[in-house]
Design an enzyme around this catalytic site. Sequence first.
Site, PDB file in Angstrom:
ATOM      1  N   TYR A   1       0.831  -1.215   0.000  1.00 16.33           N
ATOM      2  CA  TYR A   1       0.000   0.000   0.000  1.00 16.33           C
ATOM      3  C   TYR A   1       0.863   1.261   0.000  1.00 16.33           C
ATOM      4  O   TYR A   1       1.882   1.321   0.697  1.00 16.33           O
ATOM      5  CB  TYR A   1      -0.885   0.009   1.256  1.00 16.33           C
ATOM      6  CG  TYR A   1      -1.779   1.208   1.290  1.00 16.33           C
ATOM      7  CD1 TYR A   1      -2.977   1.198   0.592  1.00 16.33           C
ATOM      8  CD2 TYR A   1      -1.403   2.372   1.954  1.00 16.33           C
ATOM      9  CE1 TYR A   1      -3.788   2.312   0.572  1.00 16.33           C
ATOM     10  CE2 TYR A   1      -2.216   3.489   1.948  1.00 16.33           C
ATOM     11  CZ  TYR A   1      -3.405   3.455   1.251  1.00 16.33           C
ATOM     12  OH  TYR A   1      -4.211   4.569   1.226  1.00 16.33           O
TER      13      TYR A   1
ATOM     14  N   TRP B   1       1.371   5.620  -1.846  1.00 12.59           N
ATOM     15  CA  TRP B   1       1.056   6.610  -2.880  1.00 12.59           C
ATOM     16  C   TRP B   1       2.061   6.650  -4.029  1.00 12.59           C
ATOM     17  O   TRP B   1       1.769   7.205  -5.071  1.00 12.59           O
ATOM     18  CB  TRP B   1       0.929   7.986  -2.241  1.00 12.59           C
ATOM     19  CG  TRP B   1      -0.497   8.293  -1.943  1.00 12.59           C
ATOM     20  CD1 TRP B   1      -1.301   7.622  -1.071  1.00 12.59           C
ATOM     21  CD2 TRP B   1      -1.298   9.335  -2.529  1.00 12.59           C
ATOM     22  NE1 TRP B   1      -2.552   8.185  -1.077  1.00 12.59           N
ATOM     23  CE2 TRP B   1      -2.575   9.243  -1.947  1.00 12.59           C
ATOM     24  CE3 TRP B   1      -1.055  10.334  -3.461  1.00 12.59           C
ATOM     25  CZ2 TRP B   1      -3.617  10.110  -2.292  1.00 12.59           C
ATOM     26  CZ3 TRP B   1      -2.089  11.199  -3.786  1.00 12.59           C
ATOM     27  CH2 TRP B   1      -3.356  11.080  -3.216  1.00 12.59           C
TER      28      TRP B   1
HETATM   29  N1  LIG Z   1      -1.881   8.852  12.121  1.00 12.86           N
HETATM   30  C1  LIG Z   1      -2.225   8.874  10.837  1.00 12.86           C
HETATM   31  N2  LIG Z   1      -1.790   7.908  10.014  1.00 12.86           N
HETATM   32  C2  LIG Z   1      -2.144   7.915   8.713  1.00 12.86           C
HETATM   33  C3  LIG Z   1      -2.984   8.935   8.184  1.00 12.86           C
HETATM   34  C4  LIG Z   1      -3.426   9.961   9.067  1.00 12.86           C
HETATM   35  O1  LIG Z   1      -4.151  10.883   8.670  1.00 12.86           O
HETATM   36  N3  LIG Z   1      -3.023   9.886  10.388  1.00 12.86           N
HETATM   37  N4  LIG Z   1      -3.350   8.901   6.869  1.00 12.86           N
HETATM   38  C5  LIG Z   1      -3.391   7.594   6.241  1.00 12.86           C
HETATM   39  C6  LIG Z   1      -3.610   7.732   4.779  1.00 12.86           C
HETATM   40  S1  LIG Z   1      -5.119   8.384   4.303  1.00 12.86           S
HETATM   41  C7  LIG Z   1      -2.713   7.308   3.855  1.00 12.86           C
HETATM   42  S2  LIG Z   1      -3.146   7.368   2.196  1.00 12.86           S
HETATM   43  C8  LIG Z   1      -1.416   6.733   4.262  1.00 12.86           C
HETATM   44  C9  LIG Z   1      -0.262   7.154   3.338  1.00 12.86           C
HETATM   45  O2  LIG Z   1       0.773   6.249   3.462  1.00 12.86           O
HETATM   46  P1  LIG Z   1       1.859   6.055   2.304  1.00 12.86           P
HETATM   47  O3  LIG Z   1       1.249   6.187   0.963  1.00 12.86           O
HETATM   48  O4  LIG Z   1       2.606   4.804   2.608  1.00 12.86           O
HETATM   49  O5  LIG Z   1       2.790   7.317   2.574  1.00 12.86           O
HETATM   50  P2  LIG Z   1       3.858   8.020   1.626  1.00 12.86           P
HETATM   51  O6  LIG Z   1       4.718   8.828   2.539  1.00 12.86           O
HETATM   52  O7  LIG Z   1       3.180   8.730   0.527  1.00 12.86           O
HETATM   53  O8  LIG Z   1       4.725   6.800   1.105  1.00 12.86           O
HETATM   54  C10 LIG Z   1       5.136   6.683  -0.196  1.00 12.86           C
HETATM   55  C11 LIG Z   1       6.542   6.111  -0.214  1.00 12.86           C
HETATM   56  O9  LIG Z   1       6.865   5.820  -1.571  1.00 12.86           O
HETATM   57  C12 LIG Z   1       8.152   6.346  -1.889  1.00 12.86           C
HETATM   58  N5  LIG Z   1       8.155   6.616  -3.325  1.00 12.86           N
HETATM   59  C13 LIG Z   1       7.638   7.687  -3.973  1.00 12.86           C
HETATM   60  N6  LIG Z   1       7.816   7.566  -5.297  1.00 12.86           N
HETATM   61  C14 LIG Z   1       8.437   6.377  -5.508  1.00 12.86           C
HETATM   62  C15 LIG Z   1       8.872   5.693  -6.674  1.00 12.86           C
HETATM   63  O10 LIG Z   1       8.727   6.156  -7.801  1.00 12.86           O
HETATM   64  N7  LIG Z   1       9.463   4.465  -6.496  1.00 12.86           N
HETATM   65  C16 LIG Z   1       9.629   3.913  -5.260  1.00 12.86           C
HETATM   66  N8  LIG Z   1      10.207   2.716  -5.189  1.00 12.86           N
HETATM   67  N9  LIG Z   1       9.236   4.561  -4.130  1.00 12.86           N
HETATM   68  C17 LIG Z   1       8.641   5.764  -4.257  1.00 12.86           C
HETATM   69  C18 LIG Z   1       8.281   7.565  -1.011  1.00 12.86           C
HETATM   70  O11 LIG Z   1       9.635   7.927  -0.814  1.00 12.86           O
HETATM   71  C19 LIG Z   1       7.583   7.097   0.285  1.00 12.86           C
HETATM   72  O12 LIG Z   1       8.488   6.456   1.141  1.00 12.86           O
HETATM   73  O13 LIG Z   1      -1.094   7.096   5.612  1.00 12.86           O
HETATM   74  C20 LIG Z   1      -2.145   6.740   6.509  1.00 12.86           C
HETATM   75  N10 LIG Z   1      -1.684   6.927   7.881  1.00 12.86           N
HETATM   76  N1  LIG Z   2      -1.069  18.339   2.097  1.00  9.16           N
HETATM   77  C1  LIG Z   2      -1.551  17.084   2.103  1.00  9.16           C
HETATM   78  N2  LIG Z   2      -2.766  16.839   1.558  1.00  9.16           N
HETATM   79  C2  LIG Z   2      -3.278  15.597   1.577  1.00  9.16           C
HETATM   80  C3  LIG Z   2      -2.550  14.504   2.102  1.00  9.16           C
HETATM   81  C4  LIG Z   2      -1.282  14.784   2.676  1.00  9.16           C
HETATM   82  O1  LIG Z   2      -0.581  13.888   3.193  1.00  9.16           O
HETATM   83  N3  LIG Z   2      -0.817  16.072   2.658  1.00  9.16           N
HETATM   84  N4  LIG Z   2      -3.076  13.229   2.039  1.00  9.16           N
HETATM   85  C5  LIG Z   2      -4.160  12.987   1.090  1.00  9.16           C
HETATM   86  C6  LIG Z   2      -4.872  11.732   1.390  1.00  9.16           C
HETATM   87  S1  LIG Z   2      -4.113  10.262   0.948  1.00  9.16           S
HETATM   88  C7  LIG Z   2      -6.103  11.686   1.929  1.00  9.16           C
HETATM   89  S2  LIG Z   2      -6.871  10.186   2.166  1.00  9.16           S
HETATM   90  C8  LIG Z   2      -6.810  12.915   2.318  1.00  9.16           C
HETATM   91  C9  LIG Z   2      -7.386  12.742   3.723  1.00  9.16           C
HETATM   92  O2  LIG Z   2      -8.414  13.594   3.949  1.00  9.16           O
HETATM   93  P1  LIG Z   2      -8.963  13.723   5.452  1.00  9.16           P
HETATM   94  O3  LIG Z   2      -8.986  12.417   6.114  1.00  9.16           O
HETATM   95  O4  LIG Z   2     -10.220  14.486   5.389  1.00  9.16           O
HETATM   96  O5  LIG Z   2      -7.783  14.623   6.064  1.00  9.16           O
HETATM   97  P2  LIG Z   2      -7.333  14.931   7.548  1.00  9.16           P
HETATM   98  O6  LIG Z   2      -6.410  16.092   7.419  1.00  9.16           O
HETATM   99  O7  LIG Z   2      -6.840  13.731   8.242  1.00  9.16           O
HETATM  100  O8  LIG Z   2      -8.673  15.347   8.280  1.00  9.16           O
HETATM  101  C10 LIG Z   2      -9.365  16.548   7.981  1.00  9.16           C
HETATM  102  C11 LIG Z   2      -9.737  17.229   9.270  1.00  9.16           C
HETATM  103  O9  LIG Z   2     -10.714  16.479   9.971  1.00  9.16           O
HETATM  104  C12 LIG Z   2     -10.678  16.920  11.309  1.00  9.16           C
HETATM  105  N5  LIG Z   2     -11.125  15.848  12.201  1.00  9.16           N
HETATM  106  C13 LIG Z   2     -10.400  14.832  12.723  1.00  9.16           C
HETATM  107  N6  LIG Z   2     -11.181  14.054  13.489  1.00  9.16           N
HETATM  108  C14 LIG Z   2     -12.421  14.606  13.474  1.00  9.16           C
HETATM  109  C15 LIG Z   2     -13.670  14.271  14.076  1.00  9.16           C
HETATM  110  O10 LIG Z   2     -13.813  13.294  14.781  1.00  9.16           O
HETATM  111  N7  LIG Z   2     -14.724  15.090  13.794  1.00  9.16           N
HETATM  112  C16 LIG Z   2     -14.619  16.186  12.999  1.00  9.16           C
HETATM  113  N8  LIG Z   2     -15.705  16.912  12.766  1.00  9.16           N
HETATM  114  N9  LIG Z   2     -13.453  16.523  12.426  1.00  9.16           N
HETATM  115  C17 LIG Z   2     -12.366  15.750  12.657  1.00  9.16           C
HETATM  116  C18 LIG Z   2      -9.259  17.319  11.614  1.00  9.16           C
HETATM  117  O11 LIG Z   2      -9.257  18.600  12.231  1.00  9.16           O
HETATM  118  C19 LIG Z   2      -8.598  17.318  10.258  1.00  9.16           C
HETATM  119  O12 LIG Z   2      -7.809  18.459  10.018  1.00  9.16           O
HETATM  120  O13 LIG Z   2      -5.930  14.031   2.323  1.00  9.16           O
HETATM  121  C20 LIG Z   2      -5.166  14.122   1.113  1.00  9.16           C
HETATM  122  N10 LIG Z   2      -4.511  15.410   1.058  1.00  9.16           N
HETATM  123 MO   LIG Z   3      -5.174   8.536   1.945  1.00  9.25          MO
END
Ligand SMILES: Nc1nc2c(c(=O)[nH]1)N[C@H]1C(S)=C(S)[C@@H](COP(=O)(O)OP(=O)(O)OC[C@H]3O[C@@H](n4cnc5c(=O)[nH]c(N)nc54)[C@H](O)[C@@H]3O)O[C@H]1N2
Ligand SMILES: Nc1nc2c(c(=O)[nH]1)N[C@H]1C(S)=C(S)[C@@H](COP(=O)(O)OP(=O)(O)OC[C@H]3O[C@@H](n4cnc5c(=O)[nH]c(N)nc54)[C@H](O)[C@@H]3O)O[C@H]1N2
Ligand SMILES: [Mo]
Length: 774
Positions: A144, A146
């Site tokens: 899993y 990005w």
């Molecule tokens: N506490 C907490 N945890 C969370 C979240 C949160 O809101 N709070 N959000 C969750 C969500 S929604 C998501 S989507 C996940 C994201 O989790 P990930 O998608 O695992 O996070 P990234 O840091 O985007 O990891 C991408 C990795 O791929 C590498 N990479 C980029 N391009 C390439 C490439 O071309 N080749 C290779 N081999 N590697 C590459 C980057 O260096 C990086 O290490 O995290 C989740 N975890």
């Molecule tokens: N810059 C940047 N943008 C991103 C990403 C990133 O890593 N960096 N990740 C991308 C990805 S993979 C995803 S999936 C999306 C995720 O999109 P989301 O999951 O919506 O993103 P978050 O920033 O985790 O959450 C949005 C807001 O929800 C609020 N929140 C948290 N818990 C609660 C709750 O219980 N109730 C309410 N009402 N609000 C709450 C927090 O204040 C938080 O700032 O973002 C995407 N956009």
């Molecule tokens: Mo995500």
Amino acid sequence: MSTFDLSTAASRWRTSRSTRVIAPDTERTDMAEDGSNWGLPHSSHWGRFRGRLEGDRLEVRPYPDDPDPSPLLDNFTDALRHRARIARPAIRRGWLERGPGPDKSRGTDTYVEVPWDEALDRLAAELARVRDDHGPEAVFGGSYGWASAGRFHHVQSQLHRFLNTALGGYVGSVGSYSAGASTFLLPHVVGSFEAISRHNITWGQIVEHTDLVIAFGGMAVKNSNVAAGGISRHIERGSMAEAAARGARFVNVSPLRGDFPPEARAEWIAPQPGTDTAMMLAMMHVLDAAGLADRRYLETYCVGADRLIAYVRGEADGVPKTPDWASGITGLDAEVITALSLDAAKGRTLITVSHSLQRAEHGEQPVWAGIALAAMLGQIGLPGAGYNYALGSLGHTGRVPINLPLPTLPQGQNGVEAFIPCARIADMLLNPGASFDFNGQRLTYPQIKLVYWAGGNPFHHHQDLTRLAQAFAGIDTLVVQDFAWTASARHADIVLPATMSLEREDIGAAKTDLQMVAMRALAEPFAEARDDFAIFQGLASRMSCGEAFTEGRDTEAWLRHLYEPTRAALEARGLPAPDFDVFRDTGEVDLPAPVDDGGMLRKFRADLVAHPLPTPSGRIELYSETIAGFGYPDCPGHPVWLDRIEVPTPACPLWLVSNQPATRLHSQLDFGAASQASKRKGREVAYLNPGDAQDRDIADGDLIKISSDRGACLTAAAITESVTRGVVNLPTGAWYDPIDFDGQRICQHGNPNAVTRMRGHHGSHRAQRDNPVA
Ligand SMILES: Nc1nc2c(c(=O)[nH]1)N[C@H]1C(S)=C(S)[C@@H](COP(=O)(O)OP(=O)(O)OC[C@H]3O[C@@H](n4cnc5c(=O)[nH]c(N)nc54)[C@H](O)[C@@H]3O)O[C@H]1N2
Ligand SMILES: Nc1nc2c(c(=O)[nH]1)N[C@H]1C(S)=C(S)[C@@H](COP(=O)(O)OP(=O)(O)OC[C@H]3O[C@@H](n4cnc5c(=O)[nH]c(N)nc54)[C@H](O)[C@@H]3O)O[C@H]1N2
Ligand SMILES: [Mo]
């Protein structure tokens, strides 16, 4: 062969350097007249740009037509030759000396650099050993993450194609950390995730039609900055400004004031995290009691409204879900809930629920309750009104997806049936052979010997990282392929250095972007880094399937091959369809803008007989027999209020919100300039309310420790009125850097997943990231 100790790597990469991204208006003045021949075009998940190498630095200029370029572009400037890059293949000393097998020293061991041939020979032999001794169902390749925006070098596709070709398959994963609960709930209740989150309400409809947006979890532009595969124009901030100028009202229901851009002039309502369902039920109570529930809509377009209303009135359980009742749970004034409910019935109202809400305990409930609330208002299917799941959470939402083939690497056939919901990784590794429930099915965890991770960072994205490290200690071999020494790489046995997208030719494309981009190589590969495709090609040829993997194509031939279906489709529609060489020279090709027709929900409203929903009843299911039939106590047949399992206690009195970071994409390029500039003394910053800070004698800038039953991390404190009382906000993505301290394993850099809780769930699965901390 040289050796080096990675225990110091974490502090080495934490040096920040000053860089700048040139703003779009500065850009035009010193460019060639048409602005096109400065540097070369490229793209990323956070935006399009042109880049030019200046020594070791990359000068980056945003795409001139982008009205609101992402500050994340700054992270590229000093990344190419940064010391966080992996220079050469490396093998963990313990694995090299003792061979594959369970090993507790993953994460603390040293590494030995080896030549590519040796690394690939050893890995090919190990893959063949596991395949021959245990079968492909002993290999986890879900991987899993990005990865990067380019569609050919999209590394999960490359990995899956390789594993299918060389092994006949692998154990994969389904779902996402983004939407683990909603992806599987929405189809039972109303329709597919795509239909409800994507092809539904657009920013254009909001600008034109909406009176009131009630956004549970907000609509932070730092989040909609990002879209997988690329985003040419960031229109979200401008659209909110335009709507607000027309008089539209935005309500930010969130613990953080910053979850809307200032341009939206949003009002802020801050319930305690995890209590939104109680607020929504109370809003339904107000509408019902005031005779404002749209009975005709509920009876015509929904099933189960009566059962839900009986529950809201308290007929089912003796507890009327009044605003006073919700006040005791959410911490909001009852009058605030009442006034908002009455306002919602006055004009065109849109309810949105962000991903974040369903990533917490009982995360199905707010998604479903939000639909029920919108159904009571009777506006689902009207332009700019009703319900749009996760609008504003990503740049994919609020735009109609293009109906045209885009480049995708074929992955072949996976011969292994076993899979897991992606957030079950640690559960799977720790409980082989155990059974678990998923979306009405009973499944069994396979016994995994080898894990191959490329393009994701599990030691960023998973919760309870101490437990994840224990899970990885039990396997035979962990392979990580990345361009940087992430925490995952530092737990791996075999580490393979990949190129960054900046170092190779590719095509950037996303269904929600109106341009396809030629991503040109802007720099030579760093040290001995190789393209992911070349790495798998090297492994495939050692495993006697080189030809089947490449189909005789090199990168150039693949790019031409993958471009062709889009070109042919453009030509068939009578649109400009430049051949590949012209596309590469100009750097882009326009894709046809789809019609903003409101999608499935609009059609359903117009004629529910001709266009029933893809649910068992063909209607919106406010009561679902299917879900009730699963018999899950924590997800009954209609939305309900279920309290959080971990609630604040005297020992852990604060609620941690670990949201997405504003200065990077997850953990990617955490060593980049934008990310580093947001840290204090090299540590991630945690934000808390002045009252909570005062209670603990914390001053702005202090080093603080955030802890839970699972672990702890060190961060710098920032004190702000923009975080509600009782909440501490630590964005995710700081590279996990654990040390042993006072008998505890703590992250000295501020990764929130050192303390968060992981809990799989019957109905779906989720990674929980909000929980009480001290
Ligand atoms: N506490 C907490 N945890 C969370 C979240 C949160 O809101 N709070 N959000 C969750 C969500 S929604 C998501 S989507 C996940 C994201 O989790 P990930 O998608 O695992 O996070 P990234 O840091 O985007 O990891 C991408 C990795 O791929 C590498 N990479 C980029 N391009 C390439 C490439 O071309 N080749 C290779 N081999 N590697 C590459 C980057 O260096 C990086 O290490 O995290 C989740 N975890
Ligand atoms: N810059 C940047 N943008 C991103 C990403 C990133 O890593 N960096 N990740 C991308 C990805 S993979 C995803 S999936 C999306 C995720 O999109 P989301 O999951 O919506 O993103 P978050 O920033 O985790 O959450 C949005 C807001 O929800 C609020 N929140 C948290 N818990 C609660 C709750 O219980 N109730 C309410 N009402 N609000 C709450 C927090 O204040 C938080 O700032 O973002 C995407 N956009
Ligand atoms: Mo995500």
